[in-house]
Design a protein around this motif. Structure first.
Motif, PDB file in Angstrom:
ATOM      1  N   MET A   1       0.818  -1.195   0.000  1.00 35.39           N
ATOM      2  CA  MET A   1       0.000   0.000   0.000  1.00 35.39           C
ATOM      3  C   MET A   1       0.866   1.266   0.000  1.00 35.39           C
ATOM      4  SD  MET A   1      -2.899   1.452   0.093  1.00 35.39           S
ATOM      5  CE  MET A   1      -3.620   2.966   0.575  1.00 35.39           C
ATOM      6  N   ALA A   2       1.860   1.303   0.877  1.00 36.37           N
ATOM      7  CA  ALA A   2       2.719   2.489   0.949  1.00 36.37           C
ATOM      8  C   ALA A   2       3.555   2.635  -0.315  1.00 36.37           C
ATOM      9  CB  ALA A   2       3.621   2.410   2.175  1.00 36.37           C
ATOM     10  N   GLY A   3       3.957   1.512  -0.908  1.00 35.85           N
ATOM     11  CA  GLY A   3       4.743   1.568  -2.131  1.00 35.85           C
ATOM     12  C   GLY A   3       3.951   2.158  -3.286  1.00 35.85           C
ATOM     13  N   VAL A   4       2.699   1.777  -3.405  1.00 34.57           N
ATOM     14  CA  VAL A   4       1.846   2.317  -4.459  1.00 34.57           C
ATOM     15  C   VAL A   4       1.617   3.811  -4.238  1.00 34.57           C
ATOM     16  CG1 VAL A   4      -0.440   2.182  -5.521  1.00 34.57           C
ATOM     17  CG2 VAL A   4       0.755   0.092  -4.866  1.00 34.57           C
ATOM     18  N   ALA A   5       1.437   4.224  -2.994  1.00 35.86           N
ATOM     19  CA  ALA A   5       1.250   5.647  -2.685  1.00 35.86           C
ATOM     20  C   ALA A   5       2.495   6.445  -3.049  1.00 35.86           C
ATOM     21  CB  ALA A   5       0.903   5.822  -1.207  1.00 35.86           C
ATOM     22  N   ILE A   6       3.666   5.918  -2.734  1.00 33.29           N
ATOM     23  CA  ILE A   6       4.917   6.592  -3.094  1.00 33.29           C
ATOM     24  C   ILE A   6       5.041   6.678  -4.617  1.00 33.29           C
ATOM     25  CG2 ILE A   6       7.436   6.336  -3.076  1.00 33.29           C
ATOM     26  CD1 ILE A   6       7.157   5.224  -0.235  1.00 33.29           C
ATOM     27  N   PHE A   7       4.700   5.602  -5.307  1.00 29.89           N
ATOM     28  CA  PHE A   7       4.737   5.575  -6.767  1.00 29.89           C
ATOM     29  C   PHE A   7       3.825   6.659  -7.352  1.00 29.89           C
ATOM     30  CE2 PHE A   7       2.756   4.149 -10.703  1.00 29.89           C
ATOM     31  CZ  PHE A   7       3.858   3.928 -11.506  1.00 29.89           C
ATOM     32  N   LEU A   8       2.585   6.735  -6.870  1.00 31.88           N
ATOM     33  CA  LEU A   8       1.621   7.692  -7.413  1.00 31.88           C
ATOM     34  C   LEU A   8       2.022   9.140  -7.134  1.00 31.88           C
ATOM     35  CD1 LEU A   8      -1.750   5.867  -6.664  1.00 31.88           C
ATOM     36  CD2 LEU A   8      -0.605   6.181  -8.877  1.00 31.88           C
ATOM     37  N   VAL A   9       2.529   9.409  -5.947  1.00 35.50           N
ATOM     38  CA  VAL A   9       2.963  10.775  -5.632  1.00 35.50           C
ATOM     39  C   VAL A   9       4.167  11.145  -6.491  1.00 35.50           C
ATOM     40  CG1 VAL A   9       3.975  12.242  -3.847  1.00 35.50           C
ATOM     41  CG2 VAL A   9       2.022  10.803  -3.304  1.00 35.50           C
ATOM     42  N   LEU A  20       3.415  21.174 -10.572  1.00 34.02           N
ATOM     43  CA  LEU A  20       3.391  22.526 -10.024  1.00 34.02           C
ATOM     44  C   LEU A  20       2.326  22.676  -8.939  1.00 34.02           C
ATOM     45  CD1 LEU A  20       3.680  24.504 -13.374  1.00 34.02           C
ATOM     46  CD2 LEU A  20       5.481  24.084 -11.700  1.00 34.02           C
ATOM     47  N   VAL A  21       1.296  21.850  -8.997  1.00 35.44           N
ATOM     48  CA  VAL A  21       0.159  21.975  -8.087  1.00 35.44           C
ATOM     49  C   VAL A  21       0.271  21.045  -6.884  1.00 35.44           C
ATOM     50  CG1 VAL A  21      -2.354  21.820  -7.962  1.00 35.44           C
ATOM     51  CG2 VAL A  21      -1.276  22.621 -10.053  1.00 35.44           C
ATOM     52  N   VAL A  22       0.826  19.871  -7.097  1.00 30.84           N
ATOM     53  CA  VAL A  22       0.890  18.845  -6.052  1.00 30.84           C
ATOM     54  C   VAL A  22       2.035  19.162  -5.094  1.00 30.84           C
ATOM     55  CG1 VAL A  22       1.292  16.393  -5.632  1.00 30.84           C
ATOM     56  CG2 VAL A  22      -0.075  17.121  -7.584  1.00 30.84           C
ATOM     57  N   PRO A  23       1.756  19.169  -3.792  1.00 28.28           N
ATOM     58  CA  PRO A  23       2.840  19.385  -2.818  1.00 28.28           C
ATOM     59  C   PRO A  23       3.656  18.102  -2.628  1.00 28.28           C
ATOM     60  CG  PRO A  23       0.765  19.090  -1.678  1.00 28.28           C
ATOM     61  CD  PRO A  23       0.461  19.069  -3.149  1.00 28.28           C
ATOM     62  N   GLY A  24       4.479  17.787  -3.618  1.00 27.68           N
ATOM     63  CA  GLY A  24       5.168  16.507  -3.670  1.00 27.68           C
ATOM     64  C   GLY A  24       6.123  16.256  -2.529  1.00 27.68           C
ATOM     65  N   VAL A  25       6.856  17.258  -2.089  1.00 28.19           N
ATOM     66  CA  VAL A  25       7.834  17.055  -1.017  1.00 28.19           C
ATOM     67  C   VAL A  25       7.121  16.650   0.272  1.00 28.19           C
ATOM     68  CG1 VAL A  25       9.572  18.185   0.399  1.00 28.19           C
ATOM     69  CG2 VAL A  25       9.490  18.631  -2.050  1.00 28.19           C
ATOM     70  N   PHE A  26       6.051  17.344   0.592  1.00 29.35           N
ATOM     71  CA  PHE A  26       5.297  17.020   1.804  1.00 29.35           C
ATOM     72  C   PHE A  26       4.687  15.629   1.715  1.00 29.35           C
ATOM     73  CE2 PHE A  26       1.113  16.888   3.860  1.00 29.35           C
ATOM     74  CZ  PHE A  26       1.521  16.985   5.183  1.00 29.35           C
ATOM     75  N   LEU A  27       4.071  15.310   0.575  1.00 32.82           N
ATOM     76  CA  LEU A  27       3.426  14.008   0.423  1.00 32.82           C
ATOM     77  C   LEU A  27       4.436  12.867   0.411  1.00 32.82           C
ATOM     78  CD1 LEU A  27       0.650  14.857  -2.178  1.00 32.82           C
ATOM     79  CD2 LEU A  27       0.357  14.358   0.244  1.00 32.82           C
ATOM     80  N   LEU A  28       5.562  13.055  -0.258  1.00 35.14           N
ATOM     81  CA  LEU A  28       6.579  12.006  -0.254  1.00 35.14           C
ATOM     82  C   LEU A  28       7.148  11.788   1.143  1.00 35.14           C
ATOM     83  CD1 LEU A  28       8.558  12.470  -3.575  1.00 35.14           C
ATOM     84  CD2 LEU A  28       7.153  10.534  -2.888  1.00 35.14           C
ATOM     85  N   PHE A  29       7.317  12.856   1.888  1.00 30.85           N
ATOM     86  CA  PHE A  29       7.786  12.721   3.273  1.00 30.85           C
ATOM     87  C   PHE A  29       6.774  11.935   4.093  1.00 30.85           C
ATOM     88  CE2 PHE A  29       8.139  14.176   7.670  1.00 30.85           C
ATOM     89  CZ  PHE A  29       9.472  13.879   7.916  1.00 30.85           C
ATOM     90  N   ALA A  30       5.483  12.262   3.940  1.00 30.59           N
ATOM     91  CA  ALA A  30       4.436  11.571   4.705  1.00 30.59           C
ATOM     92  C   ALA A  30       4.366  10.093   4.337  1.00 30.59           C
ATOM     93  CB  ALA A  30       3.089  12.250   4.453  1.00 30.59           C
ATOM     94  N   PHE A  31       4.427   9.783   3.041  1.00 34.95           N
ATOM     95  CA  PHE A  31       4.347   8.381   2.636  1.00 34.95           C
ATOM     96  C   PHE A  31       5.629   7.621   2.934  1.00 34.95           C
ATOM     97  CE2 PHE A  31       0.830   9.908  -0.193  1.00 34.95           C
ATOM     98  CZ  PHE A  31      -0.172   9.228   0.493  1.00 34.95           C
ATOM     99  N   TRP A  48      10.159   2.265  -5.783  1.00 40.12           N
ATOM    100  CA  TRP A  48       8.809   2.746  -6.102  1.00 40.12           C
ATOM    101  C   TRP A  48       8.846   4.199  -6.573  1.00 40.12           C
ATOM    102  CZ3 TRP A  48       4.552   0.084  -6.938  1.00 40.12           C
ATOM    103  CH2 TRP A  48       4.375  -1.163  -6.367  1.00 40.12           C
ATOM    104  N   ALA A  49       9.602   5.036  -5.867  1.00 38.80           N
ATOM    105  CA  ALA A  49       9.691   6.455  -6.235  1.00 38.80           C
ATOM    106  C   ALA A  49      10.373   6.626  -7.587  1.00 38.80           C
ATOM    107  CB  ALA A  49      10.435   7.227  -5.156  1.00 38.80           C
TER     108      ALA A  49
END
Length: 96
Positions: A1-9, A20-31, A48-49
């Motif tokens: 589950m976490a791997g797929v989330a990291i992949f999608l982010v 430009l719209v997605v806060p990728g750094v924050f989301l990648l840190f969280a996942f 995955w990333a």
């Protein structure tokens, strides 16, 4: 589950406009924190990333290449200021 989330982010962050719209750094840190709590290895999270980023870049490249072809086709059919088409200017033909 976490791997797929990291992949999608990572994929979304790598897309041309969505990144430009997605806060990728924050989301990648969280996942990444979620992956650590789920006992995912660092190498697996990086894999995955990496896969998400490569696929996102390839999608952006394909989108840009398609846009370039459409843009070039529109420019060639456009009429220049002296009344000749851009295609005839490049081929050496004169305005009639």
């Amino acid at each position: 589950m976490a791997g797929v989330a990291i992949f999608l982010v990572s994929l979304t962050e790598s897309l041309a406009v969505a990144g430009l719209v997605v806060p990728g750094v924050f989301l990648l840190f969280a996942f990444a924190a979620l992956a650590a709590s789920a006992d995912m290895s660092l190498l697996e999270a990086i894999a995955w990333a990496f896969c998400g980023a490569v696929i996102g870049d390839l999608l952006s490249f394909a989108w840009g290449a398609g846009f370039t072809r459409i843009s070039a086709a529109c420019r060639c059919s456009a009429v220049t200021r002296n009344g000749s088409t851009a295609a005839s200017v490049f081929s050496g033909a004169t305005a009639g």
